[in-house]
Enzyme design. Structure first.
Site, short mmCIF file in Angstrom:
data_model
loop_
_atom_site.label_atom_id
_atom_site.label_comp_id
_atom_site.label_asym_id
_atom_site.label_seq_id
_atom_site.Cartn_x
_atom_site.Cartn_y
_atom_site.Cartn_z
N HIS A 1 0.79 -1.23 0.00
CA HIS A 1 0.00 0.00 0.00
C HIS A 1 0.83 1.28 0.00
CE1 HIS A 1 0.88 -0.02 4.30
NE2 HIS A 1 0.56 1.25 4.31
C1 UD1 Z 1 -2.32 5.81 5.53
C2 UD1 Z 1 -1.04 6.33 6.20
C3 UD1 Z 1 0.05 5.26 6.13
C4 UD1 Z 1 -0.45 3.96 6.70
C5 UD1 Z 1 -1.72 3.56 5.98
C6 UD1 Z 1 -2.28 2.27 6.52
C7 UD1 Z 1 -0.59 8.74 6.02
C8 UD1 Z 1 0.20 9.76 5.31
N1 UD1 Z 1 -0.52 7.51 5.50
O1 UD1 Z 1 -2.02 5.60 4.17
O2 UD1 Z 1 1.15 5.69 6.88
O3 UD1 Z 1 0.55 2.97 6.52
O4 UD1 Z 1 -2.69 4.59 6.16
O5 UD1 Z 1 -3.40 1.85 5.82
O6 UD1 Z 1 -1.24 9.04 6.99
N2 UD1 Z 1 -9.38 4.84 1.35
C9 UD1 Z 1 -10.58 4.18 1.35
N3 UD1 Z 1 -11.14 3.86 2.56
C10 UD1 Z 1 -10.55 4.17 3.75
C11 UD1 Z 1 -9.33 4.85 3.74
C12 UD1 Z 1 -8.75 5.18 2.55
O7 UD1 Z 1 -11.13 3.87 0.32
O8 UD1 Z 1 -11.13 3.85 4.81
C13 UD1 Z 1 -8.74 5.17 0.06
C14 UD1 Z 1 -9.01 6.57 -0.39
O9 UD1 Z 1 -9.28 6.56 -1.73
C15 UD1 Z 1 -7.72 7.30 -0.13
C16 UD1 Z 1 -6.68 6.18 -0.24
O10 UD1 Z 1 -7.35 4.99 0.16
O11 UD1 Z 1 -7.52 8.32 -1.02
C17 UD1 Z 1 -5.49 6.40 0.62
O12 UD1 Z 1 -5.89 6.67 1.99
P1 UD1 Z 1 -4.99 7.64 2.92
O13 UD1 Z 1 -5.56 7.68 4.28
O14 UD1 Z 1 -4.78 8.92 2.21
O15 UD1 Z 1 -3.60 6.97 2.93
P2 UD1 Z 1 -3.18 5.45 3.10
O16 UD1 Z 1 -2.53 5.02 1.84
O17 UD1 Z 1 -4.30 4.62 3.63
#
Ligand code: UD1
Length: 363
Positions: free
Chosen positions: A205
Site C-alpha cells: 500500500h
Molecule cells: C495511511 C497512512 C500510512 C499507513 C496507511 C495504513 C498517512 C500519510 N498515511 O495511508 O502511513 O501505513 O494509512 O493503511 O497518513 N481509502 C478508502 N477507505 C478508507 C481509507 C482510505 O477507500 O477507509 C482510500 C481513499 O481513496 C484514499 C486512499 O485509500 O484516497 C489512501 O488513503 P490515505 O488515508 O490517504 O492513505 P493510506 O494510503 O491509507
C-alpha cells in the site's frame, strides 16, 4: 490523573491505542477517545474497534480522504475545537500517519503536552510522507516513547533532550499477544481452505509502490512468481485496489496462484499471519508482527524505519530485487527461512510501562 485524550485516525493506529486505553482505564484515568476518520471504511476502521474490544470513539471528525494538506488541515481545525472543549492534561498520539502530526501540531501551539508512542523510528527517506510525520511529531512531543533502542539513538542524534526519551518497547505487540489466542476463533483459514504453513501473504500500500502502474506491476509480477511455491493471499488496500483494475495486472493475477480479497479485520489477519509460511509486504507494522511471531518477512521496500526487525528479527529488505526475493522464498521452502529473536520489551507490557510514566508525570 487529569483527562487524557487519545487519538486514532488510520488503520495502524487502532492496535497501538487499544492496550494503552485499556491500561489507563484499569487505573481509573479519565479519558477521551478521538477518531479523526482518516480511515472510514468498515474494514479499515470499525472492525478494528470490535476486534480490539475498543469503545466507540467519544469524538468522531469524519475527515475522510484528501490531499495531505487538506486532510492535515481539516483534522487540525476539528482537533483545535476538541482541545478547547476538553482542556486535557495530556494528548497521546501514535505512529506516523497524518492524524498523528495534525493533532500534535495543534497541541504544540496550544501548550498541551504530547506523548508520542512509537517515537524515534526513522527510514531516513524523506520522500515518505510518514518520515516527515515522524520527524515533526517527535520534534514537538514532550514524552517520546520508543519501541526499540535504535529509536533512542535516532532521537539523541537529532539533539532531543534525553529526559524526554523513554524506552518502553513495542505497543503493537501488546495487542498482538492479547489477540493471538482470540484469533484462533477466526474462520478465515477455513474460508480460504488453507493449511498452516501452506501459504504466503502479500500486502502492498505504500505510495512509492502502488501509485504508479509500472511499479505495482513489477511487484505483483514478483509475487506471482513467488506464488509458484504456494498460494499467496493478497488482502488489497483501497489505495492499491484503484490500480488493480488495470487490464494487464488483472490478467497477470488471474493466471497466478495469488488470491485477492478485501482488507481483513485484525483478528482475521493475525490468524492468517500466525499460520502463514512467509509474508511479502511493504507495511511497517507487519514487519514487526512477523518478527514477533517468527514468520519470515520479505519487505518490498528499499529501506525500513524498523531496522531491528532485520538485525534481530525475521525481516529481510528485498526492495524490487526479484532474484533476491525468489531465492529467499525458495530457501524458506527448503526450511532455511530467517529465524530471529524477539527484541527487548516486545513482551506485551509496553502499555503498562507507558502508564507508569504518564501516571507519575501528570498525577
Ligand atoms: C495511511 C497512512 C500510512 C499507513 C496507511 C495504513 C498517512 C500519510 N498515511 O495511508 O502511513 O501505513 O494509512 O493503511 O497518513 N481509502 C478508502 N477507505 C478508507 C481509507 C482510505 O477507500 O477507509 C482510500 C481513499 O481513496 C484514499 C486512499 O485509500 O484516497 C489512501 O488513503 P490515505 O488515508 O490517504 O492513505 P493510506 O494510503 O491509507
Amino acid at each position: 490523573m487529569g483527562t487524557i485524550v487519545s487519538v486514532v485516525g488510520a488503520r495502524p493506529n487502532f492496535m497501538k491505542i487499544a492496550p494503552l486505553y485499556e491500561e489507563i482505564k484499569s487505573r481509573g484515568g479519565s479519558q477521551i477517545l478521538v477518531h479523526t476518520g482518516q480511515h472510514y471504511d468498515e474494514n479499515m476502521s470499525k472492525i478494528f474497534f470490535e476486534d480490539l474490544s475498543m469503545p466507540e470513539p467519544d469524538v468522531y471528525f469524519g475527515i475522510g480522504s484528501g490531499s495531505h494538506a487538506s486532510q492535515t488541515a481539516r483534522i487540525m481545525l476539528e482537533f483545535e475545537k476538541t482541545m478547547l472543549d476538553t482542556n486535557p492534561e495530556l494528548v497521546v498520539v501514535v505512529g506516523d500517519v497524518n492524524s498523528t502530526l495534525a493533532c500534535s501540531l495543534v497541541c504544540a501551539k496550544m501548550g498541551i503536552p504530547i506523548a508520542h508512542v512509537e517515537s524515534g523510528l526513522r527510514s531516513f527517506d524523506r520522500t515518505m510522507p510518514e518520515e516527515i510525520n515522524r520527524i515533526l511529531t517527535d520534534s514537538i512531543s514532550d514524552f517520546l516513547f520508543t519501541p526499540s533502542i535504535d529509536a533512542n539513538e535516532n532521537l539523541l542524534n537529532e539533539g532531543v533532550d534525553p529526559g524526554k526519551i523513554h524506552f518502553v518497547g513495542n505497543i503493537m505487540i501488546d495487542s498482538l499477544l492479547r489477540s493471538v489466542e482470540k484469533s484462533n476463533k477466526s474462520t478465515i483459514m477455513k474460508e480460504f481452505g488453507l493449511e498452516t504453513n501452506g501459504f504466503g501473504i502479500l500486502t502492498l500500500h505504500r505510495p512509492s509502490n502502488v501509485d504508479s502502474p509500472d511499479s505495482l506491476l513489477d511487484l505483483v509480477e514478483s509475487a506471482c512468481l513467488a506464488s509458484d511455491y504456494s498460494q499467496i493471499i493478497f488482502p488489497v488496500h483501497p489505495r492499491t485496489m484503484k490500480l488493480l483494475e488495470n487490464e494487464k495486472l488483472a490478467n497477470l493475477i488471474k493466471s497466478s496462484n495469488l488470491t485477492l480479497c478485501e482488507p481483513l479485520g485484525y483478528l482475521d489477519f493475525i490468524s492468517l499471519l500466525s499460520n502463514s509460511k512467509f509474508v511479502l509486504t511493504d507495511s511497517g507494522g507487519i514487519q514487526e508482527e512477523s518478527t514477533a511471531l517468527g514468520i519470515p518477512c520479505l519487505t518490498m521496500r528499499e529501506n525500513t524505519e524498523r531496522p531491528i526487525t532485520v538485525s534481530m528479527g525475521t525481516n529481510t529488505i528485498v526492495g524490487k530485487d526479484r532474484g533476491l526475493l525468489l531465492s529467499l522464498v525458495s530457501e524458506i521452502f527448503q526450511g532455511r527461512g530467517k529465524t530471529g529473536t524477539i527484541p527487548e520489551y516486545w513482551d506485551g507490557e509496553t502499555s503498562s510501562r507507558i502508564s507508569d510514566i504518564i501516571q507519575f508525570a501528570i498525577s
